[in-house]
Design a protein around this motif. Structure first.
Motif, short mmCIF file in Angstrom:
data_model
loop_
_atom_site.label_atom_id
_atom_site.label_comp_id
_atom_site.label_asym_id
_atom_site.label_seq_id
_atom_site.Cartn_x
_atom_site.Cartn_y
_atom_site.Cartn_z
N UNK A 1 0.83 -1.20 0.00
CA UNK A 1 0.00 0.00 0.00
C UNK A 1 0.87 1.26 0.00
N UNK A 2 0.53 2.27 -0.80
CA UNK A 2 1.29 3.53 -0.77
C UNK A 2 1.31 4.13 0.63
N UNK A 3 0.20 3.94 1.34
CA UNK A 3 0.09 4.47 2.71
C UNK A 3 1.18 3.87 3.61
N UNK A 4 1.40 2.54 3.45
CA UNK A 4 2.41 1.86 4.26
C UNK A 4 3.80 2.39 3.93
N UNK A 5 4.06 2.60 2.63
CA UNK A 5 5.37 3.13 2.22
C UNK A 5 5.56 4.52 2.82
N UNK A 6 4.50 5.34 2.75
CA UNK A 6 4.58 6.70 3.29
C UNK A 6 4.91 6.68 4.78
N UNK A 7 4.33 5.69 5.50
CA UNK A 7 4.60 5.61 6.95
C UNK A 7 6.04 5.22 7.23
N UNK A 8 6.54 4.25 6.44
CA UNK A 8 7.93 3.83 6.62
C UNK A 8 8.88 4.99 6.33
N UNK A 9 8.59 5.73 5.26
CA UNK A 9 9.43 6.87 4.90
C UNK A 9 9.41 7.92 6.01
N UNK A 10 8.22 8.13 6.59
CA UNK A 10 8.11 9.11 7.69
C UNK A 10 8.97 8.71 8.88
N UNK A 11 8.94 7.42 9.19
CA UNK A 11 9.74 6.94 10.32
C UNK A 11 11.22 7.12 10.02
#
Lengths: 95, 116
Positions: free
Chosen positions: A3-13
């Motif tokens: 999911x793009x959302x999951x990638x966005x969260x990993x990148x944020x971390x």
């Protein structure tokens, strides 16, 4: 499919971790060398990474603000961070 | 800080001019006792005596460098970055902060920024 959302969260971390690492080095540099420029640089980097992320999370999840308001809050935080870095440049020239 | 080291020993060492110059000289790079004797202009026996005391308190660290001639020399390096003295309930306590690996990077970062 990721999911793009999951990638966005990993990148944020990751952004948070790298931001913390640079902030830590800047503050250690301030403590070791009594350099006020490094204090403001660290403050600026912390504001643009850590504080910015906290602001986004707080505004997005704990208020009924629209996406546009979240973007504005994030931009304002980054503006403050950039001002701090600008001041750190001025201090670096002066010290 | 070494456990068997009394805070008074640390104060005495820091009060000692020879011990201080040895600490200062070894803070940049590890050095051998004869080199320290040369640089700090003190007798070799004084150097060894002070180094032994400093090592006992963990203020310097020795590493053995293998030499091709079979002459293994010890090289000494200061392990002092910051010393914290606290007085709590009638007890002096000395804690040593040693140079961490990030300290180098923090200094390089500071130099870079201040060099603007």
């Amino acid at each position: 499919m990721v999911e793009p959302q999951a990638i966005a969260e990993v990148v944020s971390v990751l952004e948070l971790l790298v931001g913390l690492a640079i902030t830590g080095l800047a503050f250690q540099g301030y403590r070791r060398n009594r350099s006020r420029a490094m204090l403001f640089l660290g403050g600026g980097i912390a504001t643009m990474t850590v504080v910015s992320l906290v602001v986004i999370v707080v505004v997005a999840f704990f208020s009924s603000a629209s996406a546009r308001m979240v973007g504005l809050a994030s931009s304002l935080t980054n503006l403050v961070g950039m001002c701090l870095i600008l001041y750190a440049i001025v201090l670096a020239r002066r010290e | 800080m070494a456990d068997d080291c009394d805070p008074a020993d640390v104060f005495a060492l820091l009060d000692d001019e020879y011990a201080r110059s040895l600490l200062a000289a070894t803070s940049h790079e590890p050095m051998t006792a004869p080199a320290l004797s040369d640089q700090c202009e003190m007798s070799l026996s004084t150097v060894y005596r002070r180094l032994e005391q400093l090592e006992g308190c963990g203020l310097v660290d020795a590493e053995v460098v293998p030499d091709p001639d079979g002459d293994h020399r010890k090289r000494y390096e200061a392990q002092l970055d910051e010393l914290l003295v606290s007085l709590d309930d009638g007890q002096f306590e000395v804690s040593l902060r040693t140079d961490s690996s990030t300290a180098e990077y923090a200094d390089a970062f500071t130099d870079l920024w201040e060099g603007l």
